[in-house]
Design a protein around this motif. Structure first.
Motif, PDB file in Angstrom:
ATOM      1  N   LEU A 119      30.932  74.312 111.293  1.00 21.81           N
ATOM      2  CA  LEU A 119      31.946  74.048 112.301  1.00 21.81           C
ATOM      3  C   LEU A 119      33.318  74.361 111.730  1.00 21.81           C
ATOM      4  O   LEU A 119      33.731  73.774 110.734  1.00 21.81           O
ATOM      5  N   LYS A 120      34.023  75.278 112.371  1.00 14.00           N
ATOM      6  CA  LYS A 120      35.340  75.721 111.908  1.00 14.00           C
ATOM      7  C   LYS A 120      36.419  75.123 112.797  1.00 14.00           C
ATOM      8  O   LYS A 120      36.462  75.392 113.996  1.00 14.00           O
ATOM      9  N   GLY A 121      37.284  74.303 112.202  1.00 17.46           N
ATOM     10  CA  GLY A 121      38.381  73.741 112.966  1.00 17.46           C
ATOM     11  C   GLY A 121      38.416  72.222 112.996  1.00 17.46           C
ATOM     12  O   GLY A 121      39.223  71.638 113.717  1.00 17.46           O
ATOM     13  N   ILE A 122      37.572  71.572 112.207  1.00 21.80           N
ATOM     14  CA  ILE A 122      37.590  70.103 112.140  1.00 21.80           C
ATOM     15  C   ILE A 122      38.706  69.661 111.199  1.00 21.80           C
ATOM     16  O   ILE A 122      38.839  70.170 110.079  1.00 21.80           O
ATOM     17  N   LEU A 123      39.524  68.684 111.652  1.00 24.00           N
ATOM     18  CA  LEU A 123      40.672  68.233 110.867  1.00 24.00           C
ATOM     19  C   LEU A 123      40.712  66.729 110.664  1.00 24.00           C
ATOM     20  O   LEU A 123      41.685  66.223 110.081  1.00 24.00           O
ATOM     21  N   THR A 124      39.699  65.998 111.131  1.00 20.55           N
ATOM     22  CA  THR A 124      39.712  64.541 110.997  1.00 20.55           C
ATOM     23  C   THR A 124      38.393  64.034 110.447  1.00 20.55           C
ATOM     24  O   THR A 124      37.335  64.641 110.661  1.00 20.55           O
ATOM     25  N   ALA A 125      38.474  62.883 109.777  1.00 18.42           N
ATOM     26  CA  ALA A 125      37.259  62.241 109.274  1.00 18.42           C
ATOM     27  C   ALA A 125      36.356  61.820 110.428  1.00 18.42           C
ATOM     28  O   ALA A 125      35.127  61.833 110.300  1.00 18.42           O
ATOM     29  N   GLU A 126      36.960  61.455 111.564  1.00 18.95           N
ATOM     30  CA  GLU A 126      36.159  61.031 112.713  1.00 18.95           C
ATOM     31  C   GLU A 126      35.240  62.153 113.193  1.00 18.95           C
ATOM     32  O   GLU A 126      34.041  61.937 113.423  1.00 18.95           O
ATOM     33  N   ASP A 127      35.800  63.346 113.360  1.00 16.93           N
ATOM     34  CA  ASP A 127      34.977  64.465 113.812  1.00 16.93           C
ATOM     35  C   ASP A 127      34.005  64.919 112.724  1.00 16.93           C
ATOM     36  O   ASP A 127      32.889  65.346 113.033  1.00 16.93           O
ATOM     37  N   ALA A 128      34.409  64.823 111.474  1.00 16.73           N
ATOM     38  CA  ALA A 128      33.491  65.156 110.388  1.00 16.73           C
ATOM     39  C   ALA A 128      32.295  64.219 110.403  1.00 16.73           C
ATOM     40  O   ALA A 128      31.151  64.636 110.199  1.00 16.73           O
ATOM     41  N   GLY A 129      32.562  62.935 110.674  1.00 14.10           N
ATOM     42  CA  GLY A 129      31.466  61.974 110.768  1.00 14.10           C
ATOM     43  C   GLY A 129      30.535  62.282 111.925  1.00 14.10           C
ATOM     44  O   GLY A 129      29.312  62.154 111.802  1.00 14.10           O
ATOM     45  N   ARG A 130      31.082  62.718 113.049  1.00 15.75           N
ATOM     46  CA  ARG A 130      30.241  63.082 114.190  1.00 15.75           C
ATOM     47  C   ARG A 130      29.375  64.300 113.874  1.00 15.75           C
ATOM     48  O   ARG A 130      28.254  64.419 114.371  1.00 15.75           O
TER      49      ARG A 130
END
Length: 366
Positions: free
Chosen positions: A231-242
């Motif tokens: 996934l290209k464009g993740i900038l937060t720990a929240e989305d990384a966790g998802r």
């Protein structure tokens, strides 16, 4: 080309003189006031290296693996559209440079050569395919199949572009893709999917982005391919966790689209630590944005990136001398990383650890 090129900045200076104003703006501009574009570079400068000495660095190993595939050093070429603006068959030239140096390239969906042409012209190089999941899902599925058959080893799904960012110079110039620059990967897309004006990619052409894209579409993509998804464009720990909740996802490319989408977001190197902490060892994490020197690479690796990718520096290399120019840029970054490792006491990438790099505040508190 009489001047000796000794750093990435030399290639940028050359490209700024060679490329037309409009083409330079298309390649190098950022969104809105370009705050994020500049911060991607400046944030690296705010980090400090704490070198260790007397470590016997007579031999150094820069090799690593990306999703199980070996590369000779952890710097690759990131996804960039319309490389033909810088050099004829720019995508093929960049891919050949990658194959020559045994590292990785992310081939853009909007490349001016097809997935098949690029693969056939650069045997032996590790290539991943950048993908927008289009509203025309059957077309997207066919394109994924083409990438599989052409030997690509992963899909890099751009997730930060439901609509294009606002780039002032492109809007002022009303840039239109030159007719000689084809985008062959879009062969077969349904004309019924023609976008409204606010959905267009104003730089690459009238191909629609999907404003409804969600996590369920990542699961759909996983269901139609065995290729690992990044996934290209993740900038937060929240989305990384998802991302951890979706088995097909095997990596995250920390990216803010080179500062070309939402202006005012953090520099990628600033958010890298929180994303690495969120996923631990469960996903590989990479970074692009603002990398200009070997010490930048060292800092990103120390903060948890497995590899970094460069986009604009590769374009500057193309503008300078095609395939050889890209290879020269990558060699400079490789050699600068090797030097930085020697001077900081690291013999292999595994020895580049978190305590090696601190922020400015570390010394202000002493």
């Amino acid at each position: 080309m009489s001047r000796r090129m000794v750093c990435v900045a030399d290639f940028e200076e050359y490209a700024n003189k060679k490329l037309s104003r409009v083409h330079k703006e298309v390649i190098c501009t950022g969104a809105d006031q370009c705050q994020t574009l500049q911060e991607n570079i400046e944030a690296f400068k705010r980090l400090r290296i704490r070198p260790r000495v007397l470590r016997d660095v007579s031999r150094r190993d820069l090799s690593t693996t990306l999703l199980g595939e070996k590369v000779d050093f952890p710097v690759g070429v990131s996804s960039t559209a319309l490389q033909g603006l810088a050099w004829p068959d720019g995508d093929i030239c960049a891919a050949r440079a990658i194959a020559q140096l045994h590292t990785c390239m992310i081939v853009n969906m909007y490349a001016n050569n097809s997935v098949e042409e690029i693969s056939a012209a650069s045997p032996g190089g590790l290539k991943w395919f950048q993908l927008y999941i289009m509203p025309d899902r059957p077309f997207t599925q066919r394109l994924v199949r083409r990438a599989e058959l052409a030997g690509y080893k992963a899909l890099v799904v751009t997730v930060d572009a439901p609509v294009p960012g606002k780039r002032y110079p492109n809007l002022r110039s009303r840039f239109q893709r030159p007719p000689h620059l084809r985008i062959p990967n879009f062969q077969g897309i349904q004309s019924s999917a023609a976008p409204s004006k606010d959905k267009q990619n104003l730089v690459c052409g009238p191909y629609p982005l999907d404003r409804s894209l969600s996590w369920k579409d990542i699961d759909w993509l996983s269901s139609i391919t065995n290729l690992p998804i990044i996934l290209k464009g993740i900038l937060t720990a929240e989305d990384a966790g998802r991302a951890l909740e979706h088995p097909g996802v095997k990596g995250i490319l920390v990216s803010n689209h080179g500062g070309r989408q939402l202006d005012g977001v953090p520099a990628t190197i600033e958010v890298l630590p929180e994303i690495v902490a969120a996923v631990g060892e469960r996903l590989e994490v990479y970074l692009d944005g603002g990398v200009r020197t070997g010490t930048d690479v060292l800092k990103a690796l120390a903060l948890g990136a497995r590899a970094v990718f460069v986009a604009r520096p590769a374009i500057w290399g193309l503008a300078y001398n095609g395939e050889d120019g890209v290879a020269e840029v990558l060699k400079i970054l490789r050699n600068e990383l090797d030097l930085a490792m020697a001077l900081s006491g690291c013999r292999c990438l595994a020895e580049i650890k978190r305590p090696l790099v601190v922020g400015e505040e570390y010394y202000s508190k002493l």
